[in-house]
Design a protein around this motif. Structure first.
Motif: not given
Lengths: 597, 661
Positions: B77, B81-83, B150, B199-200, B202-204, B206, B208
């Protein structure tokens, strides 16, 4: 370095060109020989491209190349270093690949042989010319991705028009001439404006360059112009618009897309495949290679506008695709929607978005290319693409149905296949664009991402609508039935399976384990992003002016303090400058002052 | 074996089976195609039991905050910062795996008999069917094993794909093809929200990863250490819940599930009753920390659950298609589960999920057995009195039906009661009463179906000479599942409590204890339903009474006085029609969504053709017009004209050079 790694890119580009020339010369070859020759040459090109990738990885691992890119090949073409003080022109034949262009080179070399192989039954007239043009096109496309000189880039970029113009105009459908003309004039008009921008940049380099007023198009030197403050924001703006004119039409970005459905519908199958899979990427690649790093200020300034157009394109293309009755037109409109994602990811200016965008170019090439191939296979059998005339083909063509569903799923972003990775990254990048997460803030944000995300729903709507009409339901065939005259069987032949299976495997691989490809891309994308992010931070923080500037640079910049302050260097795997301490000078100025600091 | 190895092989085995069947099934395996998938799912189940054993042993020192096992790095990402592809093996996963795999195994076995005609010849597409089933089991295992959002989304979408492929298995039937498409698209509507939720997140936060996200929610801080606002957490919870509404067919996204009955019956049993549709429940339970942090979200989850439970039950009263009745009943039972989740009884909801899987799968497979015997006829008006001809089907159907009706001492009695009890004890007590009302309706519609189809004199549809019992492949799974329907509940109760119900049982047993660590953080916060667990035997008696009353009413209406239902239907006119036409929700969607969108598409296409190309035509017309205008004197062929042109050009150049010199 070995001779091979010095010349591999030239080999990759000119092997197909030579192959095409030989086809033109040997007029007596029959169709079978011509086909085999074209396929052989393109496969050899693929082999060379794979070798180039191996060499690239080696070279990068050893870090032998001083520049940001590898496999460099450099030769003076027009003018040269014998600077007599006058405004000499220096156009170089300069090639090189980095993590941004290499995947596209491989994609091109991978899909073209398949497109050629896919033409074996579809093309029944003028074989020699057809395959020669395909090979020429291949060479030109590879040239675009390898060029490291702006003028050379532009020449290859424009040259791609010529073979495709003839491919559409000669072997196309019933309205082929209209489509070919529209395609040619539309894209040419845009790229002439781009050419004006190219010339202007070269001229600008000649007055700001340290190497003595040389009219240069070397990308390395041009990249430095903006960060040296040589381009005012007005200049950047106009240059951006000039590049935009060429690239946005090529992409195509809404509302410059209307040439695309027509060109696709009329083009022969292989033409559509190449057009969708690679030629459209010339536009996105142009943005990524030229606009972003060379015009960072304008990029930031105009990103919201482009983001908006991209979002509109995503939705517009999707709903327009849904109401089409011609399968090929449906897929063509889907490209408008998909390329919207591609640009959105690019202009969110986050690493996630950029990686997603570049991956999107590849993934769209694979899945949409394959979809066009399948549509062509159906067309060769039934001579129609109207969804009202065909239906229930899963019963008649189960293998085709399997592939169609695989590529549909790839196209609508099913996790586990390639499309998902790029779509996810693009949306993620757009979502977090305004935040500090993972990299510096970008210009877009959540309000671009939310409407764009509706694309995942709309994409499913039109694609599944198509699948339902074409594959499911009771069998429906046109009155004249299935045409096997070209040696086709009812379901896919071994040749056709051989064309689709490698693409499907790539889709699966890139969906499950994209890491190797991402690792190739990322250092260069981060470097490209850095060019832009310097600008953002400079404008946002407006830190203390750095003293001791080159007086000439101070004279040509309109806002010297802002332009020249350097934000903290990105946390890269490789530093931007080999010295670790970022140079205040663009490379050509630095070298004028006595080498690497 | 190591946890990691087990976690890899559990999903992989069915996938390998499916892939092999897909590759070589059509040519070589043919009607032996089931073996590979059967072995794959069977081994998977064994591994799942081993996993369960391990997790139970480690229960004491298991650290849930570090329970994700990373298999490999998947998507970057940005900036490394790997998912990851990571799995989580906690008690909740174990319960889900056991439920999914045991029902899957039964359904695979059953399908061997079901997907053949009466002469034992495999249906067309036999190998395709088993390949899809294997794909489904793989996807479902990925869904419940996922260690981050994810990968959860991956499983989520892949089960959607399997469901799409299996609903459309009889793709030549237009209704099946339409149902498949509808299922996928309605799910995608939910997934749109679900995706935004991810997504939110992740946004919040950082990240998943479950563990990281949940610990931050518990701490009430986001990635930057700022205080997490209730608005943000509510938004995340509700967006995630959108996905759950799609997948678990809750109002108003329920429309796809009844249509999904177009798929082969084993598919309905496995995917559209026992497992896939419960993914939403699983997801909410998995994210219990997030939901528990937002009272508003909990309120909405509970209300939608209760509304769906009642709504679907009323529709089920009026339907005649056995599979559709069962489908609405599934909706209704899923509603119960969400009701439970909404009132904070996460463990009870999962308990109900687990018991429901067995008896509902048994009912569906029983309906399939009937369908198989009736030559594809499933309308209960067309046959009756099957009891004699099909004893095994009848008895297993009856047992599972009793369980569904909430008859005392059968599995759903325990689980459903727990949910209702938790609801009554909490602030949203009125949801509990809706649950009780629904319980009455459930008993009624279940036994309406049983009495009409199996009792009375034998009546068969045209072309069927006699009702015959299905073969071993089909009856053995029925019996196994019926046993499950009776006894599955006993892991969730404490036996031999002297003060308990019938002086023997007490709610909350080993099952809840096993799951306790997963829900520990969430349950402690909003609702303490355990406190009142004791001393609520009146509720057990009440619900037992309601079940008995519902069954009695059904008997009275349909066996004793068969004219009553018709009279009621006539008397209640518009209400009956409203129920029978499923509240016209499909029509509403068509009017409010599909047609406007379609028109918008036509509009866009029109804009392309006329507006944009019109502008182009005008733009392109300008040079054309100039050329046309100039043609008069520019190309008249007279030498003077050309000379004049040259002169003007020359003057312009000279002027330019002079001024720039």
């Amino acid at each position: 370095m070995s001779w091979l790694s010095d010349h591999i890119l030239s080999l990759v580009i000119f092997l197909p060109v030579v192959g095409a020339a030989i086809l033109f010369v040997f007029a007596s070859w029959d169709a079978v020989l011509v086909r085999r020759w074209a396929l052989g040459v393109s496969l050899l090109t693929l082999l060379l491209a794979v070798m180039a990738s191996v060499l690239f990885v080696q070279e990068r691992a050893q870090n032998t190349s001083k520049s940001d890119y590898c496999l460099v090949e450099k030769m003076n073409w027009v003018g040269g270093d014998d600077d007599t003080g006058a405004r000499a022109v220096k156009v170089q034949y300069k090639l090189g690949v980095d993590g941004i262009s290499l995947p596209l080179v491989v994609l091109t070399a991978f899909l073209t042989p398949l497109a050629i192989w896919g033409s074996f039954t579809g093309i029944q007239t003028r074989h020699r010319e057809y395959y020669a043009l395909m090979l020429l096109l291949l060479g030109a496309m590879l040239g675009v991705f390898c060029a490291r000189d702006l003028l050379l880039f532009y020449i290859f970029f424009e040259f791609t028009l010529i073979p495709l113009y003839f491919l559409i105009g000669i072997w196309g459908g019933s309205q082929r001439q209209k489509a070919a003309n529209m395609f040619f004039i539309y894209t040419l008009t845009g790229s002439l404006l781009t050419f004006a921008g190219v010339i202007y940049l070269g001229w600008k380099a000649s007055i700001c360059g340290a190497t003595g007023h040389v009219f240069t198009f070397d990308l390395d030197e041009l990249y430095g112009l903006a960060s040296a403050g040589a381009l005012s924001s007005t200049e950047q703006w106009w240059l951006f618009v000039a590049f935009f004119a060429g690239f946005a039409i090529k992409v195509p970005l809404f509302p410059f897309h209307t040439w695309l459905p027509l060109a696709h519908v009329e083009a022969p199958t292989a033409g559509s495949v190449i057009l969708a899979a690679i030629l459209l990427k010339l536009g996105t690649y142009g943005f990524l290679r030229l606009s972003l790093p060379m015009l960072p200020g304008a990029t930031i300034e105009l990103a919201p506008a482009i983001g908006m157009l991209a979002v509109i394109g995503i939705i517009y293309g999707a709903v327009a695709a849904w109401v089409q009755s011609d399968v090929k037109k449906l897929v063509a409109y889907s490209s408008v929607s998909h390329l919207g994602f591609c640009l959105l990811g690019m202009f969110c200016l986050k690493m996630a978005g950029l990686t997603g965008s570049l991956l999107y170019m590849i993934n769209h090439g694979l899945s949409t290319g394959a979809l066009f191939l399948i549509v062509g296979m159906i067309y060769e059998r039934y001579h129609t693409r109207e969804m009202s005339e065909i239906g229930g083909l899963a019963r008649k063509m189960p293998i085709m149905a399997f592939f169609l569903i695989v590529f549909t799923m790839s196209s609508i972003g099913l996790p586990g296949l390639n499309g998902f990775v790029s779509e996810f990254l693009v949306l993620l990048g757009t979502f977090i664009s305004a935040t500090e997460i993972n990299s510096k803030p970008g210009p877009l944000g959540i309000w671009y991402a939310v409407p764009a995300a509706s694309g995942i729903l709309l994409g499913a709507i039109y694609m599944l609508h198509m699948v339902r009409r074409v594959l499911f339901g009771p069998v429906k065939e046109p009155a004249h039935g299935f045409d096997g005259s070209a040696g086709l069987t009812q379901d896919l032949t071994k040749r056709e399976i051989g064309i689709l299976a490698p693409i499907a495997l790539c889709c699966l691989f890139l969906g499950v384990y994209p890491k190797p490809v991402m690792q190739v891309m990322e250092p260069d994308l981060a470097r490209g992003l850095n060019h832009v992010v310097w600008e953002t931070v400079a404008e946002a923080d407006d830190p203390e002016t750095t003293g001791g500037l080159d007086s000439r640079r101070a004279a040509i910049t309109d806002r010297p303090g802002e332009r020249l302050s350097r934000p903290p260097v990105y946390d890269l795997k490789e530093p931007i400058r080999p010295t670790g301490q970022p140079s205040r000078l663009p490379s050509h100025l630095a070298s004028a002052n006595g080498g690497d600091e | 074996m190591e946890l990691k190895t087990l976690a890899i092989w559990i999903p992989l085995l069915p996938l390998i089976g499916a892939a092999l069947v897909g590759l070589i099934g059509l040519r070589w395996l043919k009607d032996r195609s089931h073996w590979l998938v059967l072995i794959g799912v069977g081994l998977s189940l064994v591994f799942a039991l081993l996993l369960f054993q391990q997790v139970r042993q480690d229960a004491a020192d298991v650290d849930l905050s570090a329970a994700s096992i990373v298999l490999y790095e998947w998507i970057d990402a940005g900036e490394g910062s790997w998912l990851n592809v990571s799995v989580r093996t906690d008690p909740l996963t174990c319960v889900m795996l056991f439920t999914v795999l045991s029902v899957s195994l039964m359904v695979v076995v059953y399908s061997v008999g079901y997907m053949r005609d009466h002469h034992g010849h495999a249906e067309r597409g036999y190998e395709r069917f088993f390949a899809f089933l294997g794909l489904f089991v793989f996807s479902m295992c990925m869904l419940v094993l996922a260690g981050n959002f994810l990968l959860l989304y991956l499983g989520w979408e892949l089960v959607g794909l399997s469901s799409y492929l299996l609903i459309g298995f009889y793709y030549e039937k237009p209704s099946a093809a339409a149902a498949a498409k509808k299922a996928f698209l309605v799910n995608r509507i939910g997934d749109f929200g679900f995706g935004l939720g991810i997504f939110l997140i992740y946004l919040t936060f950082g990240t998943l990863d479950y563990a990281a996200v949940f610990s931050m929610v518990e701490a009430g801080a986001d990635a930057t250490g700022e205080v997490l606002s209730t608005g943000r957490i509510t938004t995340i919870a509700l967006l995630l819940f959108c996905g759950a509404m799609g997948k678990s067919a809750q109002l108003p996204l329920h429309v796809w599930l009844p249509d999904a009955m177009e798929g082969p019956t084993p598919v309905s049993a496995l995917i559209h009753a026992a497992t896939m549709v419960t993914a939403g429940v699983y997801m909410v339970a998995r994210c219990c920390v997030i939901f528990a942090a937002s009272p508003v979200a909990m309120w909405i989850v509970g209300s939608i659950g209760a509304a769906t439970a009642l709504f679907a039950a009323t529709i089920a009263l009026t339907q005649f298609d056995m599979k559709r009745i069962l489908a609405y009943s599934t909706l209704s039972q899923l509603g119960y589960m969400f009701l439970g989740l909404g009132v904070g009884a996460f463990d009870s909801a999962i308990f109900h999920l687990y018991t429901h899987a067995f008896f509902k799968a048994c009912l569906f497979l029983g309906a399939g057995s009937v369908m198989h015997a009736m030559a594809g006829e499933i309308d209960i008006r067309r046959f009756s009195g099957l009891k004699r001809g099909m004893p095994i089907t009848y008895w297993t159907f009856l047992i599972a039906g009793l369980a569904l009706a909430g008859f005392p001492l059968l599995s759903a009695f325990w689980s459903k009661d727990e949910i209702i009890h938790a609801a009554l004890a909490g602030p949203m007590w009125w949801l509990g009463w809706i649950g009780l009302l629904t319980a009455l309706l459930t008993a009624f519609y279940t036994f309406r179906m049983i009495f009409v189809a199996f009792h009375g004199e034998e009546r068969l549809p045209k072309g069927v000479e006699h009702a015959h019992e299905s073969g071993r492949w089909m009856t053995v799974p029925l019996m196994v599942l019926a046993v499950g329907a009776v006894f599955a509940g006993y892991v969730g109760v404490t036996l031999f409590e002297t003060s308990g119900f019938l002086w023997l049982f007490e709610p909350e047993g080993a099952f809840h204890e096993f799951l306790a660590p997963v829900f520990a953080e969430a349950v402690a916060a909003p609702v303490a339903h355990e406190a009142e667990a004791h001393g609520s035997h009146w509720l057990m008696w009440l619900s037992a009474g309601l079940a008995a009353f519902g069954i009695y009413t059904a008997w009275f209406f349909y066996r004793r006085r068969p004219t009553i239902p018709m009279a009621i239907a006539l008397a209640s006119g518009s209400i009956y029609r409203l129920f029978y036409n499923k509240y016209y929700v499909d029509e509403l969607y068509e009017l409010a969504l599909v047609r406007p969108l379609r028109r918008f598409g036509d509009f866009c296409h029109g804009v392309d053709r006329f507006v944009i190309n019109g502008i182009l035509w005008i733009v392109a017309g300008v040079p054309k017009a100039i050329g046309f205008g100039l043609k008069g004197w520019q190309q008249q062929g007279a030498l003077q004209g050309y000379a004049l042109g040259m002169l003007i050009g020359l003057l312009v150049i000279v002027w330019w050079v002079l001024t720039n010199a």
